[in-house]
Design a protein around this motif. Structure first.
Motif, PDB file in Angstrom:
ATOM      1  N   ASP A  19      45.073  32.487  40.638  1.00  0.00           N
ATOM      2  CA  ASP A  19      43.967  33.438  40.623  1.00  0.00           C
ATOM      3  C   ASP A  19      43.639  33.803  39.185  1.00  0.00           C
ATOM      4  OD1 ASP A  19      43.890  33.442  43.349  1.00  0.00           O
ATOM      5  OD2 ASP A  19      44.820  35.408  43.619  1.00  0.00           O
TER       6      ASP A  19
ATOM      7  N   LEU B 218      37.131  36.841  43.323  1.00  0.00           N
ATOM      8  CA  LEU B 218      37.879  35.608  43.048  1.00  0.00           C
ATOM      9  C   LEU B 218      37.137  34.448  43.705  1.00  0.00           C
ATOM     10  CD1 LEU B 218      41.542  36.878  43.523  1.00  0.00           C
ATOM     11  CD2 LEU B 218      40.202  36.688  41.421  1.00  0.00           C
TER      12      LEU B 218
ATOM     13  N   HIS C 180      39.344  41.578  42.966  1.00  0.00           N
ATOM     14  CA  HIS C 180      40.439  42.043  42.120  1.00  0.00           C
ATOM     15  C   HIS C 180      39.978  43.234  41.307  1.00  0.00           C
ATOM     16  CE1 HIS C 180      44.038  41.830  39.655  1.00  0.00           C
ATOM     17  NE2 HIS C 180      43.298  41.761  38.563  1.00  0.00           N
TER      18      HIS C 180
ATOM     19  N   GLY D  50      36.249  34.846  37.440  1.00  0.00           N
ATOM     20  CA  GLY D  50      36.735  35.318  38.722  1.00  0.00           C
ATOM     21  C   GLY D  50      36.815  34.129  39.651  1.00  0.00           C
TER      22      GLY D  50
ATOM     23  N   ARG E 119      48.798  40.695  42.296  1.00  0.00           N
ATOM     24  CA  ARG E 119      47.501  40.761  42.947  1.00  0.00           C
ATOM     25  C   ARG E 119      47.176  42.188  43.388  1.00  0.00           C
ATOM     26  NH1 ARG E 119      48.551  35.173  46.286  1.00  0.00           N
ATOM     27  NH2 ARG E 119      48.180  33.770  44.530  1.00  0.00           N
TER      28      ARG E 119
ATOM     29  N   ALA F 206      41.111  36.301  36.818  1.00  0.00           N
ATOM     30  CA  ALA F 206      40.202  37.443  36.811  1.00  0.00           C
ATOM     31  C   ALA F 206      40.276  38.118  35.450  1.00  0.00           C
ATOM     32  CB  ALA F 206      40.559  38.438  37.920  1.00  0.00           C
TER      33      ALA F 206
ATOM     34  N   ARG G  58      39.609  31.614  42.357  1.00  0.00           N
ATOM     35  CA  ARG G  58      40.890  31.221  42.954  1.00  0.00           C
ATOM     36  C   ARG G  58      40.923  29.696  42.959  1.00  0.00           C
ATOM     37  NH1 ARG G  58      43.725  33.565  48.246  1.00  0.00           N
ATOM     38  NH2 ARG G  58      44.675  34.770  46.581  1.00  0.00           N
TER      39      ARG G  58
END
Length: 550
Positions: free
Chosen positions: A419, A324, A331, A480, A539, A421, A482
């Motif tokens: 987040d 992330l 992740h 990926g 998560r 992913a 955050r």
């Protein structure tokens, strides 16, 4: 440990320069083989690292490069034959216990893969029976490695020359050919020097004759340049990988232009497969400003994975992890065969809402011209002019002027951290008044101070009757990241992304051979258009090494 240079014979008699680094002691060892066009000398520290962990480590110059004689023709069949011959040579040495891992990054990953997938009988029923000792012996006789580590793989001429959606990768290929093409050694700064001398070099038309202008600047010829653009066969290694039974570790970066190929290789691999997708570019290095928690010791991870692969300790599954961004969090992922929006185009009910979606992840739909999605700032109608293309090397966005050169949209600030992913996609309803049109979508994250950071990009080519509205899907790669609270998302839809990609001339001619450019009028219909982002709803943070090596 000690290192020496030997010359490994190949079927046609060419002897390839190979550095061999052996651990102390006399007992037979497993081996690691790196075959590279970039100079075996650059791998000396890597070889010592492998040897310190008990592996016999080899780095070999491919034929026609650096210390190896012969002629180098990138992506030709000699890499398959030379790789198989080298594997067979290694296994015949007294210091070898017969086990071998093929390792490589970029073009060297291609060398490792063709050795694993193209060797004689590699796809036979016997060789595919991974549980059979006879199969392992047969594979060894045929020069097939026991496992493969493929980092940022450059899978072939067609894959490196063009995006999956068609547009030509101009900057990357010009830079690579100037640095490495049609020469025995490398000159990494060749294109930069040529551009300093001739700033409009990459505007040369036709693209097929760009080598002529490069030759004038570099003082050497590039006869293989036209063949780069003639090859259009994609997906051969990915397809062959579906029949493989040996373990694969695919390593890539979310900022690497070949990340989609890395994911495709992993997703379709037939044997135990692991994916490590970090916050890296093609060199697999983190941003120097990134915190220590965002860094991974790839050498230690490779050693542990190789030991597990050779011992048969990897589970026969396909799974991976995505970083992330620079957050230091990873992740766990099992990228679906197709994005979830394909089965449910509506997606979830608006950013960053996740309602109505089951499972640990969700497709979050950001509709255009919406107060909760992406608000249209300007450019629902714009002009894509190849004489004044939207540039790939400039994140600045013009907000004034009489005529828009792109469609521009902006989100409200994120109310909470987000987040991301997985696979991202843009789906737009749009019209072009020319028979051929490229559609480039660039997604940028703007932090609360307004600093721009590239988030995702995709480009596809569409041909069809001028003026006909079309639903266009633009893959934006595997993300990926955050995103902190307060981040805004800026979306741009344009007709060019130059000089990273060659300009579409809009005439219907091949952009590689075209010499005439015309503008294209575009219209984007906000109704039904949206960006689909892969939101982590539940998560599942993991540690990279244990997850990859289980």
């Amino acid at each position: 440990m000690n290192t020496r240079t030997v010359y490994v014979p190949t079927p046609d008699g060419t002897a390839l320069a190979t550095d061999v680094c052996l651990p102390d002691g006399s007992r037979p060892r497993p081996a690691v083989l790196i075959r590279t066009p970039y100079g075996r000398d650059a791998h000396r520290a890597e070889l010592r690292g492998w040897a310190a962990h008990g592996f016999a480590a080899l780095a070999q110059d491919v034929r026609g490069r650096h210390g190896s004689p012969g002629e180098w023709h990138p992506y030709r069949s000699h890499e398959k034959a030379d790789g198989a011959a080298t594997v067979a040579w290694v296994r015949a040495q007294a210091w070898s216990n017969g086990e071998l891992v093929a390792v490589g990054a970029s073009y060297a990953a291609y060398c490792a893969l063709v050795t694993a997938l193209d060797a004689p009988d590699a796809a036979s029923d016997t060789a595919r029976d991974a549980a059979s000792d006879a199969a392992r012996d047969a594979a060894r006789r045929d020069g097939v490695p026991d496992a493969v580590i493929a980092a940022v793989p450059a899978l072939g001429l067609a894959e490196t020359a063009r995006e999956p959606g068609g547009p030509e990768r101009l900057w990357a290929r010009a830079g690579w050919w100037a640095a490495h093409g049609d020469r025995r050694d490398s000159d990494p700064d060749a294109l930069d020097r040529a551009l300093a001398d001739d700033p409009r070099l990459l505007e040369h038309l036709p693209v097929a004759r760009l080598a002529d202008r490069l030759t004038a600047r570099l003082g050497r010829e590039l006869p293989s340049w036209p063949r780069l653009w003639a090859d259009r066969e994609r997906g051969r290694l990915v397809e062959l990988g579906s029949t493989a039974r040996l373990p694969l570790l695919a390593v890539g970066g979310t900022r690497d232009p070949f990340a989609a190929d890395t994911v495709a290789l992993w997703r379709n691999w037939g044997g135990p497969a692991r994916l490590l997708l970090g916050p890296w570019g093609h060199r697999l290095t983190a941003d120097p400003a990134a915190p220590p928690r965002a860094r991974v010791n790839l050498g230690s991870l490779y050693v542990r994975w190789a030991r597990g692969a050779l011992a048969g300790n990897l589970k026969p599954t396909r799974h991976g992890i995505i970083a992330l961004g620079d957050s230091g969090r990873w992740h766990s992922t099992r990228v679906p065969e197709s994005p979830e929006w394909a089965a449910d185009p509506a997606g979830s009910a608006g950013p960053p809402g996740l309602a109505g979606r089951a499972g640990p992840d969700a497709e979050c739909r950001w509709p255009f011209d919406s107060s909760t999605g992406l608000r249209l700032l300007r450019g629902a109608e714009f002009s894509a002019d190849p004489e004044r293309p939207v540039r790939s090397d400039d994140l600045a966005v013009p907000v004034d002027g009489d005529r828009a050169d792109r469609c521009l949209l902006l989100s409200p600030p994120l109310p909470r951290p987000l987040d991301l992913a997985g696979v991202a996609v843009a789906r737009i309803t749009a019209t072009a008044d020319t028979p051929s049109a490229d559609w480039a979508v660039r997604l940028t994250a703007l932090d609360p101070s307004g600093r721009a950071d590239p988030l995702a990009f995709g480009i596809v080519r569409r041909t069809g009757p001028p003026g006909e509205a079309a639903d266009i899907t633009v893959p934006l790669g595997t993300l990926g990241r955050r995103l902190p609270a307060g981040t805004r998302l800026r979306a741009e839809i344009a007709g060019h992304h130059f000089p990273a990609h060659a300009r579409n001339p809009h005439t219907g001619e091949d952009p590689v051979t075209a010499t005439r450019l015309v503008p294209s009028r575009r219209t984007v219909n906000p109704r039904g258009s949206a960006i689909h982002l892969p939101v982590v709803a539940r998560r599942r943070y993991v540690e990279p090494v244990p997850e990859i090596c289980r």
